[in-house]
Design an enzyme around this catalytic site. Structure first.
Site, short mmCIF file in Angstrom:
data_model
loop_
_atom_site.label_atom_id
_atom_site.label_comp_id
_atom_site.label_asym_id
_atom_site.label_seq_id
_atom_site.Cartn_x
_atom_site.Cartn_y
_atom_site.Cartn_z
N ARG A 62 0.82 -1.22 0.00
CA ARG A 62 0.00 0.00 0.00
C ARG A 62 0.85 1.28 0.00
O ARG A 62 0.47 2.29 0.60
CB ARG A 62 -0.96 0.03 1.21
CG ARG A 62 -2.07 -0.98 1.13
CD ARG A 62 -3.08 -0.58 0.05
NE ARG A 62 -4.19 -1.51 0.01
CZ ARG A 62 -5.32 -1.36 0.71
NH1 ARG A 62 -5.50 -0.31 1.47
NH2 ARG A 62 -6.27 -2.25 0.60
N ARG A 99 -3.70 6.73 0.56
CA ARG A 99 -4.22 7.95 1.18
C ARG A 99 -3.27 8.69 2.10
O ARG A 99 -3.49 9.86 2.41
CB ARG A 99 -5.52 7.62 1.94
CG ARG A 99 -6.71 7.45 1.02
CD ARG A 99 -7.86 6.83 1.75
NE ARG A 99 -7.46 5.51 2.19
CZ ARG A 99 -8.25 4.67 2.89
NH1 ARG A 99 -9.43 5.07 3.27
NH2 ARG A 99 -7.82 3.48 3.23
N ARG A 125 -6.81 11.16 -6.62
CA ARG A 125 -8.04 10.43 -6.27
C ARG A 125 -9.26 11.35 -6.44
O ARG A 125 -10.28 10.95 -6.97
CB ARG A 125 -7.90 9.94 -4.83
CG ARG A 125 -9.14 9.43 -4.16
CD ARG A 125 -9.36 7.97 -4.50
NE ARG A 125 -10.29 7.32 -3.57
CZ ARG A 125 -11.60 7.49 -3.54
NH1 ARG A 125 -12.17 8.32 -4.39
NH2 ARG A 125 -12.35 6.84 -2.67
N ASP A 174 -6.69 -3.00 -7.58
CA ASP A 174 -7.22 -3.60 -6.36
C ASP A 174 -7.50 -5.07 -6.60
O ASP A 174 -7.75 -5.48 -7.74
CB ASP A 174 -8.50 -2.88 -5.91
CG ASP A 174 -8.81 -3.18 -4.45
OD1 ASP A 174 -8.25 -2.49 -3.58
OD2 ASP A 174 -9.57 -4.12 -4.18
N TYR A 182 -14.69 -11.67 -0.09
CA TYR A 182 -15.41 -10.46 -0.51
C TYR A 182 -16.59 -10.81 -1.41
O TYR A 182 -17.68 -10.25 -1.27
CB TYR A 182 -14.46 -9.49 -1.21
CG TYR A 182 -13.45 -8.89 -0.26
CD1 TYR A 182 -13.76 -7.77 0.51
CD2 TYR A 182 -12.19 -9.47 -0.10
CE1 TYR A 182 -12.84 -7.24 1.40
CE2 TYR A 182 -11.26 -8.96 0.79
CZ TYR A 182 -11.59 -7.84 1.54
OH TYR A 182 -10.70 -7.32 2.44
O1 CP3 Z 1 0.11 0.66 -3.33
C1 CP3 Z 1 -0.41 -0.48 -3.45
O2 CP3 Z 1 -0.26 -1.38 -2.61
C2 CP3 Z 1 -1.12 -0.84 -4.76
C3 CP3 Z 1 -2.53 -0.85 -4.79
C4 CP3 Z 1 -3.38 -1.76 -3.90
C5 CP3 Z 1 -4.61 -1.33 -3.36
N1 CP3 Z 1 -5.22 -2.39 -2.78
C6 CP3 Z 1 -5.13 0.04 -3.46
C7 CP3 Z 1 -6.25 0.48 -2.60
C8 CP3 Z 1 -3.23 -3.12 -3.56
C9 CP3 Z 1 -2.06 -4.04 -3.84
C10 CP3 Z 1 -4.42 -3.51 -2.86
C11 CP3 Z 1 -4.67 -4.88 -2.36
C12 CP3 Z 1 -5.89 -5.15 -1.58
N2 CP3 Z 1 -7.14 -4.62 -1.75
C13 CP3 Z 1 -5.96 -6.15 -0.57
C14 CP3 Z 1 -4.83 -7.06 -0.14
C15 CP3 Z 1 -3.80 -6.39 0.69
C16 CP3 Z 1 -4.26 -5.91 2.03
O3 CP3 Z 1 -4.14 -4.71 2.28
O4 CP3 Z 1 -4.70 -6.74 2.83
C17 CP3 Z 1 -7.28 -6.12 -0.07
C18 CP3 Z 1 -7.84 -7.01 1.05
C19 CP3 Z 1 -8.02 -5.16 -0.84
C20 CP3 Z 1 -9.47 -4.83 -0.74
C21 CP3 Z 1 -9.70 -3.42 -0.35
N3 CP3 Z 1 -9.46 -2.34 -1.18
C22 CP3 Z 1 -10.17 -2.93 0.88
C23 CP3 Z 1 -10.53 -3.79 2.09
C24 CP3 Z 1 -10.23 -1.53 0.78
C25 CP3 Z 1 -10.75 -0.56 1.81
C26 CP3 Z 1 -9.80 -0.36 2.92
C27 CP3 Z 1 -8.85 0.76 2.61
O5 CP3 Z 1 -7.65 0.62 2.88
O6 CP3 Z 1 -9.33 1.80 2.13
C28 CP3 Z 1 -9.74 -1.19 -0.51
C29 CP3 Z 1 -9.59 0.19 -1.06
C30 CP3 Z 1 -8.24 0.58 -1.54
N4 CP3 Z 1 -7.39 -0.21 -2.29
C31 CP3 Z 1 -7.62 1.84 -1.38
C32 CP3 Z 1 -6.40 1.80 -2.04
C33 CP3 Z 1 -5.39 2.91 -2.20
C34 CP3 Z 1 -8.23 3.06 -0.69
C35 CP3 Z 1 -9.30 3.60 -1.58
C36 CP3 Z 1 -9.44 5.08 -1.53
O7 CP3 Z 1 -8.58 5.81 -2.06
O8 CP3 Z 1 -10.44 5.52 -0.98
#
Ligand code: CP3
Length: 340
Positions: free
Chosen positions: A23, A27, A36, A73, A149
């Site tokens: 990540r 944010r 974003r 994602d 999910y």
């Molecule tokens: O920088 C990176 O790592 C690359 C992009 C990336 C994202 N999600 C962007 C993201 C990667 C590799 C993921 C993987 C992901 N997504 C996982 C596995 C890794 C982990 O963290 O456990 C999972 C379970 C998800 C599903 C997911 N996506 C959730 C549960 C959420 C909400 C929680 C959160 O952190 O906001 C997301 C949204 C998400 N994915 C965001 C980002 C940058 C935030 C969205 C936003 O900008 O509002």
């Protein structure tokens, strides 16, 4: 040009160890929040090659990580297959749940290719703009984690519905896994074709499985993906991240054939150095909360991790993703400490 991250994944010890953070785009970075807002929504951002490649590169420009990870994602796969998926600010992902065989007809492999085309273009654009010593990581969720999910309809605490269905309707869960395995192989293979140099499989919720069921719902599906990818792209290393499985990690590494394994912060690193590092490159495992807190405790912990794991093939990372409340300066301090 030698890329230290890829060297470490091939089993060669690198000093200082290469580093990237799960990540690392997100944010906690003001420049991410700007893009974003411009994109309108999170899925719009994921499907915009221009904006998503920009966001992929932001942490590379700011901190000089050794690897960039494609900005997308794990829920792109069910979305691209036809499931309704949406993200509401501050609430996390929501999906229209699929819980029976009839529901599986919503998921069509034929939709995947056209739907993910913009994401493959993100891969190509990001790769072209990367500094020479920085590698590009593609990724997908492992079937178990994506299935949580798909079935629960969003984030969950107990994964009760999916866990119940593994006992009560295993043929439905098998059917769902067949689709997710095939889709993951096609999607990851296309990411490699577009320029991804390594792959990470996120099995964030593997730790929710009873040890006796780990083989069936985590290890075997992962092995099938690894085998098929390896057949098509023999040189491309795969990193597994089976979060929270504890000592079953030995089995996971031996049976899946991953080149590297990402370690959560709950794993004792002395044990990891002894039991895992002889089998695979290790990646991890700074506590994301300690990164958020910063200070001398954080610096000491970075040094301790490198002392213990830096004697074998190793990539420095967190035990899980960066928290949105993390001060970016703490990230810079970790990289400075590693490269001192
Ligand atoms: O920088 C990176 O790592 C690359 C992009 C990336 C994202 N999600 C962007 C993201 C990667 C590799 C993921 C993987 C992901 N997504 C996982 C596995 C890794 C982990 O963290 O456990 C999972 C379970 C998800 C599903 C997911 N996506 C959730 C549960 C959420 C909400 C929680 C959160 O952190 O906001 C997301 C949204 C998400 N994915 C965001 C980002 C940058 C935030 C969205 C936003 O900008 O509002």
């Amino acid at each position: 040009m030698i890329k230290p991250f890829l060297e470490a994944l091939s089993g060669h010890i690198q000093t200082p160890p290469p580093v990237w953070f799960m990540r690392q785009a997100g944010r906690y970075l003001p420049e991410y929040r700007d893009v974003r807002t411009r994109a309108g929504g999170f899925l719009e951002l994921c499907y915009s090659p221009q904006l998503a490649s920009e966001v992929t590169l932001q942490p590379i420009r700011r901190f000089g990580f050794d690897a960039a990870i494609l900005f997308a994602d794990i829920l792109i796969v069910p979305h691209a297959l036809g499931q309704r998926v949406w993200f509401t600010e501050g609430e996390g992902p929501k999906l229209e749940p699929i819980r029976d065989r009839a529901g599986l007809t919503q998921l069509a492999i034929s939709r995947l290719g056209p739907a993910v085309a913009p994401i493959l273009e993100t891969v190509t654009r990001a790769r072209q703009q990367l500094p020479a010593r920085c590698a590009l990581i593609g990724f997908a969720g492992a079937p178990w984690t994506v299935a949580t999910y798909v079935v629960e309809g969003g984030s969950s605490r107990s994964f009760e519905t999916l866990r119940r269905l593994t006992y009560q309707d295993p043929s439905f869960v098998d059917g769902l896994f067949e689709i997710l395995i095939e889709a993951s192989v096609e999607y990851l293979s296309a990411q490699i074709g577009a320029g991804a140099e390594a792959i990470q499989l996120f099995d964030t919720w593997a730790g929710a499985l009873p040890a006796a069921d780990l083989e069936r719902w985590c290890i075997t599906p992962t092995r099938r993906i690894v085998e098929q990818l390896r057949r098509r792209h023999p040189g491309v290393p795969i990193i597994g991240f089976p979060r929270g499985i504890g000592p079953s990690l030995v089995c996971y590494v031996e049976r899946t054939g991953v080149a590297a394994v990402s370690i959560d912060s709950g794993m004792p690193i002395e044990w990891v150095a002894r039991e895992i590092q002889p089998l695979a490159t290790v990646q991890g495992n700074l506590d994301p909360i300690l990164l958020q807190v910063g200070g001398p405790r954080m610096i000491d912990e970075v040094r301790r991790i490198v002392d213990v794991l830096g004697r074998g093939p190793f990539v420095f990372n967190l035990g899980h993703g960066i928290l949105p409340t993390t001060p970016p300066e703490h990230v810079a301090q970790v990289l400075e400490t590693l490269r001192m």
